[in-house]
Write an enzyme that holds these catalytic residues in place. Structure first.
Site, PDB file in Angstrom:
ATOM      1  N   PRO A  49       0.794  -1.224   0.000  1.00 16.27           N
ATOM      2  CA  PRO A  49       0.000   0.000   0.000  1.00 16.27           C
ATOM      3  C   PRO A  49       0.833   1.283   0.000  1.00 16.27           C
ATOM      4  CG  PRO A  49      -0.155  -1.129   2.113  1.00 16.27           C
ATOM      5  CD  PRO A  49       0.515  -2.069   1.162  1.00 16.27           C
ATOM      6  N   ASN A  50       0.322   2.235  -0.761  1.00 18.88           N
ATOM      7  CA  ASN A  50       0.861   3.601  -0.873  1.00 18.88           C
ATOM      8  C   ASN A  50       2.135   3.690  -1.721  1.00 18.88           C
ATOM      9  OD1 ASN A  50      -1.170   4.896   0.821  1.00 18.88           O
ATOM     10  ND2 ASN A  50      -0.242   3.719   2.489  1.00 18.88           N
ATOM     11  N   ARG A  61       5.084  10.907  -2.370  1.00 15.39           N
ATOM     12  CA  ARG A  61       4.801  10.676  -0.964  1.00 15.39           C
ATOM     13  C   ARG A  61       6.078  10.775  -0.135  1.00 15.39           C
ATOM     14  NH1 ARG A  61       4.774   4.640   1.254  1.00 15.39           N
ATOM     15  NH2 ARG A  61       3.998   5.011   3.347  1.00 15.39           N
ATOM     16  N   TYR A  80      11.067   8.336   1.296  1.00 14.35           N
ATOM     17  CA  TYR A  80      10.950   7.264   0.297  1.00 14.35           C
ATOM     18  C   TYR A  80      11.643   7.586  -1.026  1.00 14.35           C
ATOM     19  CZ  TYR A  80       7.641   5.498   3.707  1.00 14.35           C
ATOM     20  OH  TYR A  80       7.075   5.043   4.865  1.00 14.35           O
ATOM     21  N   ASN A 106       8.084  -5.712  -1.330  1.00  8.39           N
ATOM     22  CA  ASN A 106       8.035  -4.618  -0.355  1.00  8.39           C
ATOM     23  C   ASN A 106       6.584  -4.552   0.121  1.00  8.39           C
ATOM     24  OD1 ASN A 106       7.943  -2.355   1.178  1.00  8.39           O
ATOM     25  ND2 ASN A 106       9.003  -1.023  -0.271  1.00  8.39           N
ATOM     26  N   ALA A 110       3.290  -1.047   4.603  1.00  6.08           N
ATOM     27  CA  ALA A 110       2.752  -1.096   5.963  1.00  6.08           C
ATOM     28  C   ALA A 110       2.343  -2.510   6.396  1.00  6.08           C
ATOM     29  CB  ALA A 110       1.561  -0.146   6.081  1.00  6.08           C
ATOM     30  N   HIS A 134       4.371  -4.930   8.856  1.00  2.97           N
ATOM     31  CA  HIS A 134       4.302  -4.886  10.319  1.00  2.97           C
ATOM     32  C   HIS A 134       3.018  -5.472  10.882  1.00  2.97           C
ATOM     33  CE1 HIS A 134       7.470  -2.155   9.200  1.00  2.97           C
ATOM     34  NE2 HIS A 134       6.612  -1.324   8.648  1.00  2.97           N
ATOM     35  N   ASP A 174       1.807 -16.072   5.679  1.00  2.00           N
ATOM     36  CA  ASP A 174       1.315 -17.432   5.389  1.00  2.00           C
ATOM     37  C   ASP A 174       1.348 -17.727   3.894  1.00  2.00           C
ATOM     38  OD1 ASP A 174       0.960 -18.063   8.026  1.00  2.00           O
ATOM     39  OD2 ASP A 174      -1.219 -17.771   8.040  1.00  2.00           O
ATOM     40  N   GLU A 224      12.963  -9.524   0.855  1.00  2.00           N
ATOM     41  CA  GLU A 224      12.160  -8.421   1.401  1.00  2.00           C
ATOM     42  C   GLU A 224      12.933  -7.115   1.195  1.00  2.00           C
ATOM     43  OE1 GLU A 224      11.477  -9.168   5.544  1.00  2.00           O
ATOM     44  OE2 GLU A 224      10.635  -7.169   5.926  1.00  2.00           O
ATOM     45  N   HIS A 259      12.818  -2.787   1.739  1.00  2.00           N
ATOM     46  CA  HIS A 259      12.218  -1.546   2.249  1.00  2.00           C
ATOM     47  C   HIS A 259      13.065  -0.395   1.751  1.00  2.00           C
ATOM     48  CE1 HIS A 259       9.730  -3.977   4.798  1.00  2.00           C
ATOM     49  NE2 HIS A 259      10.813  -4.636   5.160  1.00  2.00           N
ATOM     50  N   LEU A 260      12.423   0.628   1.247  1.00  2.00           N
ATOM     51  CA  LEU A 260      13.162   1.804   0.775  1.00  2.00           C
ATOM     52  C   LEU A 260      13.887   2.472   1.931  1.00  2.00           C
ATOM     53  CD1 LEU A 260      10.103   2.728  -1.253  1.00  2.00           C
ATOM     54  CD2 LEU A 260      12.333   2.717  -2.357  1.00  2.00           C
ATOM     55  N   SER A 261      13.171   2.634   3.034  1.00  2.00           N
ATOM     56  CA  SER A 261      13.745   3.293   4.211  1.00  2.00           C
ATOM     57  C   SER A 261      14.359   2.241   5.138  1.00  2.00           C
ATOM     58  CB  SER A 261      12.653   4.067   4.951  1.00  2.00           C
ATOM     59  OG  SER A 261      11.662   3.181   5.445  1.00  2.00           O
ATOM     60  N   ARG A 289      13.476   3.967  12.354  1.00  2.00           N
ATOM     61  CA  ARG A 289      12.232   4.733  12.397  1.00  2.00           C
ATOM     62  C   ARG A 289      11.415   4.375  13.645  1.00  2.00           C
ATOM     63  NH1 ARG A 289       9.436   4.538   6.721  1.00  2.00           N
ATOM     64  NH2 ARG A 289       8.254   6.227   7.739  1.00  2.00           N
ATOM     65  N   ARG A 296       7.616   0.066  13.390  1.00  2.00           N
ATOM     66  CA  ARG A 296       8.126  -0.384  12.082  1.00  2.00           C
ATOM     67  C   ARG A 296       9.296  -1.368  12.223  1.00  2.00           C
ATOM     68  NH1 ARG A 296       5.637   3.218   8.322  1.00  2.00           N
ATOM     69  NH2 ARG A 296       5.248   5.215   9.305  1.00  2.00           N
TER      70      ARG A 296
HETATM   71  C1  DHK Z   1       7.154   1.479   3.137  1.00  2.00           C
HETATM   72  C2  DHK Z   1       6.057   1.826   3.842  1.00  2.00           C
HETATM   73  O1  DHK Z   1       4.979   2.301   3.219  1.00  2.00           O
HETATM   74  C3  DHK Z   1       6.018   1.784   5.314  1.00  2.00           C
HETATM   75  O2  DHK Z   1       4.727   1.491   5.805  1.00  2.00           O
HETATM   76  C4  DHK Z   1       7.024   0.817   5.892  1.00  2.00           C
HETATM   77  C5  DHK Z   1       8.323   0.834   3.769  1.00  2.00           C
HETATM   78  C6  DHK Z   1       8.399   1.035   5.270  1.00  2.00           C
HETATM   79  C7  DHK Z   1       9.599   1.199   3.035  1.00  2.00           C
HETATM   80  O3  DHK Z   1      10.530   1.727   3.620  1.00  2.00           O
HETATM   81  O4  DHK Z   1       9.688   0.899   1.832  1.00  2.00           O
HETATM   82  O5  DHK Z   1       7.083   0.962   7.283  1.00  2.00           O
END
Ligand code: DHK
Length: 144
Positions: free
Chosen positions: A10-11, A18, A23, A74, A77, A80, A87, A98, A100-102, A107, A111
């Site tokens: 998501p997002n 964003r 990010y 990735n 959210a 977490h 599963d 896996e 994650h950008l950040s 953080r 997270r």
């Molecule tokens: C991206 C998100 O949208 C967050 O909810 C995660 C992750 C971290 C990222 O760093 O790519 O906590």
């Protein structure tokens, strides 16, 4: 040719717009283009997906059981919170990386925990958009 699915939660459709200070400025389309080009170099067929919906991501992982050799994910959210995504990954036989950008460990405390890490063969965090390319290169070595 081996097939890699890059799944995004998501997002991440808003990448580039964003919170770019967290990010980055790259869009998901530019990440897809970079990964497809790198895939050609590495001899991997790359398909990228994004969904804001947990069940759709579960469906995409189930589809990957029959159509992909490896998954780069990735979960955003859902990292977490989602036992359902964990599963689904546990029912996938190939390598899982896996991304994650950040750096989620730098953080907020909520997270720091990832359900997906229980299944992931590797975790890349804090490398920005480059994390996807690093994951793809590592995937190539895992599948070699
Ligand atoms: C991206 C998100 O949208 C967050 O909810 C995660 C992750 C971290 C990222 O760093 O790519 O906590």
């Amino acid at each position: 040719m081996k097939t890699i699915h890059i799944l995004n939660g998501p997002n991440l459709n808003l990448l580039g717009k964003r919170q770019p200070e967290i990010y980055g400025h790259d869009t998901l389309d530019s990440i897809a283009a970079t990964c497809k080009a790198l895939g050609q170099e590495l001899g991997l067929d790359v398909a990228l997906f994004q969904s804001n919906h947990e069940g759709t991501i579960v469906d995409q992982i189930q589809t990957a059981r029959a159509t992909a050799d490896g998954i780069i994910l990735n979960p955003a959210a859902y990292t977490h919170s989602s036992v359902a995504i964990l599963d689904a990954l546990l029912a996938f036989d190939g390598p899982v990386i896996e991304v994650h950008l950040s750096n989620i460990h730098k953080r907020e405390t909520f997270r720091h925990h990832s359900y997906v890490s229980r299944r992931a063969d590797a975790v890349i965090a804090g490398c920005g958009a480059q994390g996807y390319s690093l994951a793809l290169r590592h995937m190539a070595t895992l599948l070699d």
